[in-house]
Design a protein around this motif. Structure first.
Motif: not given
Length: 362
Positions: A83-85, A89-92, A176-177
């Motif tokens: 739900s918080e992808q 992803c941004y912070n990853l 693209h995740g």
């Protein structure tokens, strides 16, 4: 491996590409984690982490391990959306950028330690360098090691703070995740010309700029340091007098590594650098862009594996550690091995002789 729910977010021609990228990135990241972990585990097992020769490689492997874990997490998140992808992803990816900039600096730090180790041996052999100078060089090395971790973190603080406060993660994983580096930071759709949109675009170009500039500086620094080490090594060997077959073989090996180290570093990150340049100057839907995506997944995600081979298991220190460990296992009991370590730690260190000078890390 991609879920049906993700098909709607992918363009028809790109869905297969991103599915292939996921498998490539997952495989290479897993090999990278295994390779860097092998260096870390072996250094810890042999109690060599505090060794001046092994410490720079240990920290380089540590940054490669964390970077490989970021690549691995991105590949896994592609097939398991949450739900918080977008936020994750941004912070990853911002966290991953810390580690690959850190890996650049630790690679420079590693080559600089090779040069300084050779320079100290050279000066001790010719001029009997006082211990204060050796301690000063060791202090500079510690500062460089700390800076290699601190500088990347400070460079990415604006991306974390301004990017999250401006909601730059909205629709971040829509296409693209978490697979790719330098994902386009989506501008909020409700206010495309707002201040937050300008901040997101600035952070996107800032992240690419940090990557490109840090790569260029690191690559040039590696070339300069290794070129200096090559010249110093030749003077070092010439100062010992007679040059036999072993000395000439060592000079040839050093010259090969002076070429091999920068080539390996460049090949590992060249596709990612070209992708960063394309994102600044051209469209990102060409066949060249698609080919570079695949090359990036093959090379950048495998940095830990490449570094463990190039800088680790082919080096003199690790080979000597392995030979020593095998010899101890074959000929000594655990009690004798522990006694050997104790008595060795009580002996004073003697300056290296001319023959021992050829056993440099290069």
């Amino acid at each position: 491996m991609a879920l049906p729910a993700e098909a709607a977010r992918l363009d028809g021609g790109w869905q297969e590409v991103y599915s292939a990228l996921q498998w490539i990135q997952f495989t290479m990241a897993m090999l990278s984690v295994v390779g860097s972990s092998s260096i870390i585990a072996y250094a810890v097992f042999q109690d060599a982490v505090r060794s001046p020769e092994v410490r720079p490689l240990f920290y380089l492997s540590l940054s490669d391990l964390f970077l490989g874990m970021c690549w691995l997490a991105g590949a896994l998140l592609y097939s398991t959306p949450t739900s918080e992808q977008d936020l994750i992803c941004y912070n990853l990816q911002a966290t991953g950028q810390i580690f690959y900039v850190a890996s650049f600096l630790y690679t420079v730090n590693y080559t600089w330690h090779l040069y300084m180790d050779l320079k100290v041996k050279y000066n001790q052999n010719l001029h009997r360098m006082p211990p204060q100078v050796v301690d000063y060089a060791s202090c500079i090395g510690r500062v460089a090691t700390i800076s290699s971790s601190l500088i990347p973190f400070l460079l990415m603080v604006p991306v974390f703070c301004l990017g999250n406060s401006s909601n730059c993660y909205q629709n971040f994983s829509q296409k693209h995740g978490c697979l790719l580096m330098h994902t386009e930071m989506a501008v909020p759709t409700t206010e495309p010309q707002s201040l937050s949109g300008s901040v997101c675009r600035a952070m996107h170009f800032y992240g690419i700029g940090v990557f490109l500039i840090s790569f260029l500086i690191s690559f040039m620094a590696i070339l300069v340091v290794l070129s200096q080490a090559r010249g110093l090594y030749k003077r070092f060997v010439n100062s010992t007098g007679f040059l036999g077959d072993q000395q000439w073989a060592m000079i040839k090996m050093v010259e090969q590594r002076v070429v091999f180290y920068p080539v390996a570093f460049f090949c590992c990150w060249a596709p990612a650098v070209l992708l960063g340049i394309l994102k600044l100057t051209a469209a990102t839907n060409s066949k060249i862009y698609m080919a570079l995506l695949i090359l990036q997944a093959l090379t950048a995600a495998s940095q830990g594996l490449l570094n463990c081979i190039v800088y680790g298991w082919t080096q003199h220190v690790f080979l000597s550690l392995k030979r020593s460990a095998c010899r101890d296992v074959d000929t000594q009991t655990p009690l004798l091995r522990s006694q050997k370590k104790f008595y060795a730690s009580t002996l004073p260190t003697s300056p290296p002789d001319a023959e021992g000078s050829t056993s440099t890390l290069l």
